[in-house]
Enzyme design. Structure first.
Site, PDB file in Angstrom:
ATOM      1  N   HIS A 178       0.816  -1.216   0.000  1.00 19.71           N
ATOM      2  CA  HIS A 178       0.000   0.000   0.000  1.00 19.71           C
ATOM      3  C   HIS A 178       0.853   1.272   0.000  1.00 19.71           C
ATOM      4  CE1 HIS A 178       0.388  -0.051   4.521  1.00 19.71           C
ATOM      5  NE2 HIS A 178       0.394   1.246   4.337  1.00 19.71           N
ATOM      6  N   ASP A 238       0.267  -7.521   1.500  1.00 25.83           N
ATOM      7  CA  ASP A 238       0.733  -6.140   1.666  1.00 25.83           C
ATOM      8  C   ASP A 238       2.259  -6.048   1.704  1.00 25.83           C
ATOM      9  OD1 ASP A 238       0.438  -3.439   1.817  1.00 25.83           O
ATOM     10  OD2 ASP A 238      -0.142  -3.372   3.928  1.00 25.83           O
ATOM     11  N   GLY A 248       3.088   6.258   8.152  1.00 26.33           N
ATOM     12  CA  GLY A 248       4.466   6.543   7.762  1.00 26.33           C
ATOM     13  C   GLY A 248       5.407   5.463   8.249  1.00 26.33           C
ATOM     14  N   ASN A 249       5.031   4.759   9.336  1.00 25.19           N
ATOM     15  CA  ASN A 249       5.793   3.595   9.792  1.00 25.19           C
ATOM     16  C   ASN A 249       5.626   2.415   8.844  1.00 25.19           C
ATOM     17  OD1 ASN A 249       5.575   4.423  13.177  1.00 25.19           O
ATOM     18  ND2 ASN A 249       7.439   3.552  12.301  1.00 25.19           N
ATOM     19  N   SER A 250       4.558   2.439   8.067  1.00 28.37           N
ATOM     20  CA  SER A 250       4.247   1.313   7.194  1.00 28.37           C
ATOM     21  C   SER A 250       5.434   0.934   6.320  1.00 28.37           C
ATOM     22  CB  SER A 250       3.066   1.653   6.291  1.00 28.37           C
ATOM     23  OG  SER A 250       1.883   1.759   7.034  1.00 28.37           O
TER      24      SER A 250
END
Length: 362
Positions: A161, A190, A261-263
Site C-alpha cells: 500500500h 501487503d 508513515g511507519n508502514s
C-alpha cells in the site's frame, strides 16, 4: 443408594466446587446489536475490545450463544451497534476442574458503533472526487512510508500500500532522492520489493523463525513523514498476539507504537534480524487504543523466495545498542510516493485507503 451418592459426590469433587449455573439474559436494548464481519465495520467507529467466557452450557455451541449474548449486552451499554468476533478459544481448561467434567469457551471480540446509515449519503458527497482539472494530471509528492535494505545490490522491502498507484517512488539515500524500481508486489499480504541502482554497505538479515508471544521487538521508520522530523524514529514493545485482525495468521499484533508513515518499516529483534514488516495501525480513534500489526518473517521469506530474492544468514548474537542503532540508521529508508493529483483525489475519497498522504491533500 449409598453407591449412587458416592458417585455423585465424586463427580462434584472432580468438577470443582462451582455448582450454580450463571444465568445470562439478553437485555431488551441488546436485541438490536448485530454480529457482522470486518468488511462491514471498516467505516464504523471502534468502541472497545472485549473478552468473554462461559462454561455452563450443555454444549460448546450453547456456550458460544451465551457469550455472544453477554457481548451484545455490553455493546448495548456502550450505545454501540455491532460486534465482530476476532478469535474463539475452545475447550480451555479451568483451574481446579477436571477437563472431562467442564471446560471454558473464550471469545475475543471488537465492539463498533456503525450508526451511520443516515450519514452515508453525506459522507459519500463529501468524499466524492472533484471534477478533474488540467493540473490534475501533474505528478506531485503525495505520501510517505518506510522501507529497509535487504541486499548489497539495493533491494528494499516495504508494504504494497506504500507504493500502490505511485507514478514514481523515491528513496532517501545518503542525502539524495533516488528513484526506485518496483520489482514485485503482493496486495493480499501487503508486501513489495523495490530496487535502487546502488551498492549497499549495511542491510538487514531476515529471521527464519517467526516471533513468539511476549517477545521483545524494535520498530524503526519515519512515522508521519519528514515534515514532523527528518530523523529516523524507533519504538519498543512486545508481541501481544500471534495473529492479526480476524485471525490473520500471516501477521502478529504488538503494543509497540505505530503511526502512518511507519508502514513498510522493519520490526526486529536485538540481534538485528527482521522478524516482521510494520503495517499501518487499525482502529486509531479518540480515546481508543489502536491495533498495531506486523507481517511475519515467514510470510516475507515465502514472498522473497517466490521472487528469487535471498536474504543473508540471520545473526546469532545480540548487537549492542550502538551497533543496532547504526544498522537501523543505515539500512532503514524513507520512501516518497509521487502520484498525479487526480489519483490523490480519488484515493483520498476511498474510505479504506491506508496511504500516509501529506497533510495538504487531506
Amino acid at each position: 443408594m449409598k453407591k449412587l451418592l458416592g458417585i455423585i459426590a465424586l463427580g462434584l469433587l472432580m468438577g470443582g466446587c462451582e455448582t450454580t449455573r450463571p444465568t445470562v439474559l439478553l437485555d431488551m436494548k441488546a436485541t438490536t446489536i448485530t454480529e457482522t464481519n470486518l468488511n462491514f465495520v471498516k467505516k464504523c467507529k471502534l468502541i472497545k475490545q472485549t473478552k468473554k467466557d462461559y462454561s455452563w452450557g450443555q454444549s460448546e455451541q450453547e456456550d458460544i450463544k451465551y457469550i455472544k449474548m453477554m457481548i451484545k449486552n455490553e455493546a448495548a451499554g456502550l450505545n454501540a451497534t455491532h460486534f465482530v468476533v476476532t478469535h474463539t478459544n475452545h475447550r480451555v481448561p479451568i483451574e481446579g476442574v477436571n477437563v472431562n467434567w467442564r471446560t471454558n469457551t473464550i471469545i475475543d471480540a471488537v465492539i463498533f458503533d456503525c450508526n451511520q446509515n443516515t450519514k452515508q449519503t453525506e459522507i459519500a458527497k463529501k468524499n466524492k472526487p472533484k471534477k478533474i482539472e488540467p493540473r490534475d494530471n501533474k505528478v506531485v509528492p503525495a505520501a510517505s512510508g518506510s522501507g529497509f535494505f535487504v541486499s548489497y545490490n539495493g533491494h528494499i522491502i516495504t508494504n504494497h500500500h506504500v507504493i500502490d498507484s505511485c507514478e514514481i517512488v523515491k528513496v532517501s539515500f545518503k542525502g539524495a532522492a533516488v528513484v526506485a524500481k518496483i520489482l514485485s508486489s503482493d496486495k493480499k499480504n501487503d508486501l513489495a520489493i523495490l530496487k535502487i541502482d546502488k551498492k549497499i554497505d549495511m542491510f538487514y538479515a531476515v529471521a527464519k523463525e517467526d516471533v513468539t508471544l511476549l517477545q521483545d521487538i524494535i520498530i524503526a521508520g519515519y512515522p508521519l513523514g519528514k515534515k514532523v522530523s527528518a530523523a529516523i524514529k524507533t519504538s519498543k514493545g512486545s508481541v501481544t498476539a500471534l495473529a492479526g485482525f480476524g485471525d490473520n495468521y500471516s501477521e502478529f499484533q504488538t503494543d509497540a507504537a505505530l503511526n502512518q508513515g511507519n508502514s513498510g518499516g522493519p520490526m526486529m529483534d536485538q540481534k538485528g534480524n527482521v522478524v516482521g514488516v510494520a503495517v499501518a495501525n487499525y482502529g486509531k480513534k479518540a480515546g481508543v487504543e489502536s491495533f498495531n500489526f506486523g507481517i511475519k518473517s515467514s510470510t516475507l521469506n515465502v514472498f522473497a523466495k517466490s521472487n528469487n530474492l535471498s536474504f543473508k544468514t540471520p545473526n546469532e548474537n545480540e548487537l549492542s545498542n550502538k551497533d543496532l542503532g547504526k544498522l537501523i540508521t543505515e539500512a532503514t529508508v524513507y520512501l516518497e510516493c509521487h502520484m498525479t493529483v487526480a489519483k490523490i483525489k480519488r484515493m483520498i475519497a476511498e474510505a479504506n485507503n491506508q496511504k500516509a498522504f501529506f497533510s495538504e491533500f487531506k
